[in-house]
Write a protein that holds these residues in place. Structure first.
Motif, short mmCIF file in Angstrom:
data_model
loop_
_atom_site.label_atom_id
_atom_site.label_comp_id
_atom_site.label_asym_id
_atom_site.label_seq_id
_atom_site.Cartn_x
_atom_site.Cartn_y
_atom_site.Cartn_z
N ALA A 7 0.79 -1.16 0.10
CA ALA A 7 -0.14 0.00 0.16
C ALA A 7 1.01 1.13 -0.04
CB ALA A 7 -0.87 -0.16 1.45
N ALA B 53 0.94 3.73 2.01
CA ALA B 53 1.50 4.05 3.25
C ALA B 53 2.76 3.20 3.68
CB ALA B 53 0.74 3.93 4.38
N ILE B 54 2.96 2.02 3.22
CA ILE B 54 4.02 1.13 3.34
C ILE B 54 5.44 1.77 2.43
CG2 ILE B 54 5.00 -1.13 2.82
CD1 ILE B 54 3.18 -1.00 5.26
N TRP C 87 -11.71 -2.74 4.19
CA TRP C 87 -10.44 -3.56 4.76
C TRP C 87 -10.68 -4.82 4.89
CZ3 TRP C 87 -6.07 -1.03 6.63
CH2 TRP C 87 -6.16 0.34 6.53
N GLU D 87 -6.28 -2.83 2.30
CA GLU D 87 -7.26 -1.91 2.00
C GLU D 87 -7.46 -1.87 0.61
OE1 GLU D 87 -7.80 2.93 3.32
OE2 GLU D 87 -5.90 2.23 2.93
N GLN E 270 -8.11 -0.02 -2.76
CA GLN E 270 -7.72 1.17 -3.26
C GLN E 270 -8.66 1.98 -3.94
OE1 GLN E 270 -4.31 2.28 -2.20
NE2 GLN E 270 -4.92 0.48 -0.88
N LYS F 286 -4.28 -3.53 -1.66
CA LYS F 286 -2.96 -3.52 -1.37
C LYS F 286 -2.60 -3.94 0.04
CE LYS F 286 -1.82 -1.77 -5.44
NZ LYS F 286 -0.86 -2.40 -6.49
N THR G 160 -1.42 -3.51 3.62
CA THR G 160 -1.12 -2.36 4.45
C THR G 160 -0.10 -2.68 5.88
OG1 THR G 160 -3.23 -2.67 5.61
CG2 THR G 160 -3.11 -1.08 3.90
#
Length: 135
Positions: free
Chosen positions: A51, A53-54, A92, A114, A116, A122, A124
């Motif tokens: 994701a 954030a990763i 989620w 999550e 997209q 993707k 998380t």
């Protein structure tokens, strides 16, 4: 009239369950694809399932791959990798994975995914716990 309303309600319920099953299947596909990419040492492919954030934390595929190799050895190299319980809520999905590592030791992984904006899922996060250890 009541029968028609009942049929519509049943149809909505089953389409919702079917959509969730499809989402879980898609999420499991993402986890499997990443697991296979890791087995091939294909950093770019493995990274593609992470994701945003990763990707902010690990800004390049080689950095991501190094993190997996050093911090997630049972995910990186294992004898078995089997899906367990899962849960879907909104956008989620959480998915348990039963892992036997390269040394024959049992682990539980909890993946979170999550959905997209494009509809794809993707990864998380992934938490690992050696079976038999307390949290």
């Amino acid at each position: 009239m009541r029968i028609a309303a009942l049929l519509v309600a049943i149809s909505v319920i089953f389409s919702s369950v079917s959509a969730r099953a499809g989402d879980v299947s898609a999420a499991q596909g993402v986890i499997s694809a990443q697991e296979q990419a890791l087995a091939r040492d294909d950093a770019a492919a493995a990274y593609s399932y992470a994701a945003p954030a990763i990707k902010e934390i690990f800004p390049a595929p080689d950095i991501f791959m190094s993190m997996v190799q050093n911090g997630y050895a049972p995910v990186y190299r294992h004898k078995s990798f089997e899906f367990g319980e899962r849960r879907s809520e909104g956008n989620w999905i959480s998915q348990h994975v039963h892992i036997i590592d390269a040394n024959g030791e049992a682990w539980e992984a909890l993946y979170t995914l999550e959905q997209q904006a494009d509809g794809s899922y993707k990864i998380t996060g992934c938490s690992l716990l050696k079976v038999g250890r307390e949290v």
